[in-house]
Motif scaffolding. Structure first.
Motif, PDB file in Angstrom:
ATOM      1  N   THR A  40       3.616  -3.384  -2.460  1.00 38.92           N
ATOM      2  CA  THR A  40       4.563  -3.712  -1.244  1.00 38.92           C
ATOM      3  C   THR A  40       4.319  -4.996  -0.737  1.00 38.92           C
ATOM      4  N   TYR A  41       5.415  -5.389  -0.103  1.00 40.72           N
ATOM      5  CA  TYR A  41       5.589  -6.697   0.356  1.00 40.72           C
ATOM      6  C   TYR A  41       4.477  -6.785   1.535  1.00 40.72           C
ATOM      7  N   GLU A  42       4.139  -5.726   2.421  1.00 39.32           N
ATOM      8  CA  GLU A  42       3.165  -5.739   3.232  1.00 39.32           C
ATOM      9  C   GLU A  42       1.661  -6.070   2.694  1.00 39.32           C
ATOM     10  N   THR A  43       1.484  -5.825   1.531  1.00 37.41           N
ATOM     11  CA  THR A  43       0.159  -5.987   0.762  1.00 37.41           C
ATOM     12  C   THR A  43       0.027  -7.387   0.963  1.00 37.41           C
ATOM     13  N   GLY A  44       0.970  -8.141   0.648  1.00 42.32           N
ATOM     14  CA  GLY A  44       0.852  -9.663   0.373  1.00 42.32           C
ATOM     15  C   GLY A  44       0.796 -10.411   1.698  1.00 42.32           C
ATOM     16  N   THR A  45       1.629  -9.819   2.665  1.00 40.38           N
ATOM     17  CA  THR A  45       1.533 -10.464   4.146  1.00 40.38           C
ATOM     18  C   THR A  45      -0.055 -10.193   4.406  1.00 40.38           C
ATOM     19  N   GLN A  46      -0.392  -8.959   4.581  1.00 36.12           N
ATOM     20  CA  GLN A  46      -1.782  -8.513   4.983  1.00 36.12           C
ATOM     21  C   GLN A  46      -2.795  -9.318   4.235  1.00 36.12           C
ATOM     22  N   ALA A  47      -2.925  -9.639   2.985  1.00 38.79           N
ATOM     23  CA  ALA A  47      -3.980 -10.459   2.339  1.00 38.79           C
ATOM     24  C   ALA A  47      -4.016 -11.766   2.889  1.00 38.79           C
ATOM     25  N   MET A  48      -2.616 -12.367   3.090  1.00 37.97           N
ATOM     26  CA  MET A  48      -2.731 -13.680   3.457  1.00 37.97           C
ATOM     27  C   MET A  48      -2.919 -14.018   5.082  1.00 37.97           C
TER      28      MET A  48
END
Length: 348
Positions: free
Chosen positions: A228-236
């Protein structure tokens, strides 16, 4: 008080499997004669089924001798651009062969997935294409469905030797990414991908870890959750310091990571590079465009349809179909060297 026998629920393939002491997949293969199973097991399972009064889906079998000219398809997230593009490719291929497509969304829920499969069987489809919601938890329902109607798995697999499978060579894709980044002078990398609930999540993470080391990349961290898009935002949001490159398990994750980096003032690709996987339309509409792995959806859908139609027509292979197609690297601006810069992104 005794129940009226007429109101008792019908015996299912799962009931047969439990009574016979085998998996649902083995019971399915024994009842249909499809796949690898010994004669002894076939006789045993069929004897147990007869004793329990198990009745296969005779309506579906009758239709397969004729045709309803419809194929069902179940995907985990219909709003995901990758699955939307896969559906479009499948629908086009099926239309050429005279079939109509019925699409259902499981919302990545195994309970909903089982219900959708049942509804498609009730609609008397000739066959089913499915992208399993999970590797382990989806296996029983998919194996049972494959025992009732021709079924092919796309993109993901549920369990081992469950049904035919067609997808992309994830290892080849991650190798292309690793080699590309190494050639760009990247030294440190962070992996952000899907978890072990699905085969792409597992295979892409494991493949990149292996290939990164082989080309001299230093894997400094890994963050894995959902595609999901949210996985990328959370990781960064929690990544510090930012490495030379962020390698993502799909395009949605990559765009989430890219968006969060931009919000934090990180210059892509000058300060760090970002890559995705799938090659969806999203990779070309962002600026700079996303470097990603382009899946050969036409080849994948065509092979899946071919395998399904063969089964619909009664041409049953001795073993399950297992095809993986090589993807290609689609280089975009998120890894491009800026004019006048050296190959080493750390050089000023």
């Amino acid at each position: 008080m005794e129940r009226n026998q007429g109101s008792m629920p019908a015996v299912t393939l799962n009931d047969v499997a439990i009574a016979a002491g085998v998996s649902v997949g083995t019971a399915s293969r024994a009842m249909t004669g499809r796949g690898r199973v010994s004669l002894e097991t076939i006789l045993h399972v069929r004897a147990v089924a007869s004793g329990l009064g198990y009745k296969p889906n005779v309506i579906g079998q009758a239709l397969r001798r004729g045709s309803s000219n419809t194929v069902g398809m179940v995907v985990p997230h219909i709003e995901n651009p990758f699955f939307a593009e896969l559906i479009r490719a499948v629908e086009s291929g099926l239309h050429e062969k005279g079939y109509q497509l019925i699409v259902a969304d499981s919302h990545a829920s195994t309970e909903a997935e089982e219900q959708r499969l049942g509804l498609l069987l009730a609609r008397q489809v000739d066959g089913i294409l499915v992208v399993p919601a999970c590797y382990g938890q989806s296996a029983a329902a998919i194996a049972a469905t494959a025992g009732e109607v021709p079924l092919v798995q796309l993109d993901r697999r549920a369990g081992e030797d469950t049904a035919d499978y067609v997808g992309v060579d994830n290892r080849a894709g991650m190798t292309l990414i690793a080699e590309h980044l190494a050639a760009q002078g990247v030294r440190t990398v962070q992996f952000v991908g899907g978890d072990d609930a699905t085969t792409p999540g597992t295979e892409r993470a494991e493949a990149f870890q292996e290939t990164a080391g082989a080309v001299g990349l230093d894997l400094v961290g890994s963050y894995r959750h959902q595609f999901t898009y949210e996985t990328g935002t959370q990781a960064m949001s929690i990544q510090d310091p930012i490495p030379d490159a962020i390698v993502c398990g799909d395009d949605l994750i990559a765009l989430g990571a890219y968006g969060q980096l931009r919000r934090e003032g990180v210059d892509v690709p000058r300060q760090t590079k970002v890559t995705g996987f799938d090659g969806t339309v999203l990779s070309t509409i962002v600026e700079p465009s996303l470097t990603t792995i382009k899946q050969p959806l036409e080849q994948i859908s065509s092979a899946a349809i071919e395998a399904l139609v063969h089964r619909i027509h009664g041409d049953i292979p001795s073993i399950f179909v297992n095809k993986q197609f090589k993807p290609r690297l689609q280089v975009g601006g998120t890894t491009a060297l800026l004019p006048g810069n050296s190959a080493d992104p750390c050089d000023e």
